[in-house]
Scaffold this motif. Sequence first.
Motif, PDB file in Angstrom:
ATOM      1  N   TYR A  97       0.848  -1.201   0.000  1.00  0.00           N
ATOM      2  CA  TYR A  97       0.000   0.000   0.000  1.00  0.00           C
ATOM      3  C   TYR A  97       0.875   1.239   0.000  1.00  0.00           C
ATOM      4  O   TYR A  97       1.840   1.325   0.761  1.00  0.00           O
ATOM      5  CB  TYR A  97      -0.908  -0.002   1.229  1.00  0.00           C
ATOM      6  N   ASP A  98       0.533   2.195  -0.851  1.00  0.00           N
ATOM      7  CA  ASP A  98       1.298   3.430  -0.952  1.00  0.00           C
ATOM      8  C   ASP A  98       0.825   4.398   0.136  1.00  0.00           C
ATOM      9  O   ASP A  98      -0.232   5.022   0.019  1.00  0.00           O
ATOM     10  CB  ASP A  98       1.115   4.050  -2.337  1.00  0.00           C
ATOM     11  N   ALA A  99       1.622   4.499   1.199  1.00  0.00           N
ATOM     12  CA  ALA A  99       1.249   5.346   2.339  1.00  0.00           C
ATOM     13  C   ALA A  99       1.293   6.826   1.992  1.00  0.00           C
ATOM     14  O   ALA A  99       0.683   7.641   2.683  1.00  0.00           O
ATOM     15  CB  ALA A  99       2.181   5.062   3.517  1.00  0.00           C
ATOM     16  N   ALA A 100       1.992   7.177   0.931  1.00  0.00           N
ATOM     17  CA  ALA A 100       2.082   8.593   0.566  1.00  0.00           C
ATOM     18  C   ALA A 100       0.796   9.075  -0.095  1.00  0.00           C
ATOM     19  O   ALA A 100       0.295  10.152   0.202  1.00  0.00           O
ATOM     20  CB  ALA A 100       3.269   8.811  -0.373  1.00  0.00           C
ATOM     21  N   ASP A 101       0.225   8.248  -0.976  1.00  0.00           N
ATOM     22  CA  ASP A 101      -0.942   8.686  -1.748  1.00  0.00           C
ATOM     23  C   ASP A 101      -2.264   8.495  -1.005  1.00  0.00           C
ATOM     24  O   ASP A 101      -3.232   9.215  -1.261  1.00  0.00           O
ATOM     25  CB  ASP A 101      -1.006   7.916  -3.075  1.00  0.00           C
ATOM     26  N   LEU A 102      -2.334   7.499  -0.133  1.00  0.00           N
ATOM     27  CA  LEU A 102      -3.552   7.195   0.617  1.00  0.00           C
ATOM     28  C   LEU A 102      -4.753   6.947  -0.301  1.00  0.00           C
ATOM     29  O   LEU A 102      -5.884   7.312  -0.004  1.00  0.00           O
ATOM     30  CB  LEU A 102      -3.884   8.327   1.599  1.00  0.00           C
ATOM     31  N   THR A 103      -4.491   6.313  -1.433  1.00  0.00           N
ATOM     32  CA  THR A 103      -5.559   6.026  -2.385  1.00  0.00           C
ATOM     33  C   THR A 103      -6.301   4.750  -2.007  1.00  0.00           C
ATOM     34  O   THR A 103      -5.816   3.927  -1.224  1.00  0.00           O
ATOM     35  CB  THR A 103      -4.985   5.866  -3.804  1.00  0.00           C
ATOM     36  N   VAL A 104      -7.489   4.592  -2.570  1.00  0.00           N
ATOM     37  CA  VAL A 104      -8.253   3.365  -2.370  1.00  0.00           C
ATOM     38  C   VAL A 104      -7.653   2.269  -3.227  1.00  0.00           C
ATOM     39  O   VAL A 104      -7.438   2.448  -4.430  1.00  0.00           O
ATOM     40  CB  VAL A 104      -9.736   3.583  -2.752  1.00  0.00           C
ATOM     41  N   VAL A 105      -7.354   1.125  -2.606  1.00  0.00           N
ATOM     42  CA  VAL A 105      -6.754   0.002  -3.326  1.00  0.00           C
ATOM     43  C   VAL A 105      -7.609  -1.246  -3.099  1.00  0.00           C
ATOM     44  O   VAL A 105      -7.420  -1.986  -2.140  1.00  0.00           O
ATOM     45  CB  VAL A 105      -5.299  -0.256  -2.862  1.00  0.00           C
ATOM     46  N   PRO A 106      -8.568  -1.502  -3.993  1.00  0.00           N
ATOM     47  CA  PRO A 106      -9.377  -2.713  -3.873  1.00  0.00           C
ATOM     48  C   PRO A 106      -8.586  -3.915  -4.374  1.00  0.00           C
ATOM     49  O   PRO A 106      -7.554  -3.757  -5.034  1.00  0.00           O
ATOM     50  CB  PRO A 106     -10.569  -2.424  -4.784  1.00  0.00           C
ATOM     51  N   ARG A 107      -9.049  -5.105  -4.053  1.00  0.00           N
ATOM     52  CA  ARG A 107      -8.405  -6.297  -4.596  1.00  0.00           C
ATOM     53  C   ARG A 107      -8.803  -6.476  -6.058  1.00  0.00           C
ATOM     54  O   ARG A 107      -8.003  -6.911  -6.879  1.00  0.00           O
ATOM     55  CB  ARG A 107      -8.782  -7.534  -3.788  1.00  0.00           C
ATOM     56  N   GLU A 108     -10.050  -6.150  -6.388  1.00  0.00           N
ATOM     57  CA  GLU A 108     -10.530  -6.340  -7.766  1.00  0.00           C
ATOM     58  C   GLU A 108     -10.113  -5.149  -8.626  1.00  0.00           C
ATOM     59  O   GLU A 108     -10.350  -3.994  -8.276  1.00  0.00           O
ATOM     60  CB  GLU A 108     -12.046  -6.529  -7.787  1.00  0.00           C
ATOM     61  N   ASN A 109      -9.461  -5.428  -9.764  1.00  0.00           N
ATOM     62  CA  ASN A 109      -9.016  -4.354 -10.652  1.00  0.00           C
ATOM     63  C   ASN A 109     -10.156  -3.779 -11.483  1.00  0.00           C
ATOM     64  O   ASN A 109     -10.192  -2.587 -11.755  1.00  0.00           O
ATOM     65  CB  ASN A 109      -7.915  -4.869 -11.586  1.00  0.00           C
TER      66      ASN A 109
END
Length: 366
Positions: free
Chosen positions: A125-137
Amino acid sequence: MGNRKKLGPVGGRPKMVAICHDMAVYENFERAAMRIFQCVRTAEEVRPGAPRTVYLSIQGHRNEVGGYDHDAFELMYDFLLGFLGDYLTEIHTPFHHIVNSKKQRNDLPDELYFGYPDDDSEYGYDAADLTVVPRENYPETRKSRPSVRAIADYLGLDEPTCLVCWHTSVERAHVVPDALGGSQDVRNFALLCKKHHAQAPDVADAESFWAWVDYAELRDSPDKWLTASGEEQRKLEAYGITVGVAEREQVPFLQAVREELVALYGWRESEFGTLDWMRLTEEVHEVLDVAASKHFSIEKKVSTHAWAYHVARHRIIGPTKRMNPITRLERGHVEREWRPSENGRELVGRHGGPRNSGKTVSGSVG
């Protein structure tokens, strides 16, 4: 009746050891690979030189077209067939039945490490961007939640049960909350009982949610046997299996967060005294505001705050802003080697001795 002849392997050859692993939906590649590796190591210690066969099944881990996702493919191809294949006699996966054409190796590494490339690869996980990262692309664009039955079918469950404690009264739990943009795709749902749904983190990173479910399942797994008959419980206890979780002592909120940071995220106790808590607290509030939500009108959740502290720490000290996937769950800290690889993840098995010496075995992954 006289003395019976002892039965044993023909010609003194040790019996085959079968190692079965069901890759749970809440396991990532790293934890599943680590657990299989540890089982193979234990098999060699208990029955040295015995032929070993691994049977792998997979729960969930599907992509948008119904095939297996990246972590499942990595486990089957790059880990089992690639890195670990020489140490096995047979491998059974949903796609393969492979028989090792060479003699099985038994000089297994003592430890397994995962290295990651220092490039733009999207792991962790990119701690800098704090974006939503779902498992499903590519989530399904449905407007309503899938049924409990549909979620159970995706998870490979005969009956809808809580993934943590196996209770049959379940709720549909978003992996990434809809308040943060989580989809209604079946892959963005878990089945949890009311208690564990209320405890689960409400965060932007799907893999962190699944890691918490994995952690909670290990923590609360003895509760699974409370519905077993008295006779079955006695048999389990005879084999050293704990039945029922002892009543936990209520601890202050921040102490509970601290315990989860150690148990789930691998913080060392010694690190708590070296942190700039004023700056860390500022970063925690930023993480909570941007990448977390509230659920069940619960003002503060231990799991959500533990994740926020872990992300905030990475935002401050790194070594990079991208957080490595959680490799294993146990008490204490797990050291991770950083091994860049041109092709992606590198699996490294280290034999005994100092880190910069001793025989190593590596296989490129990804």
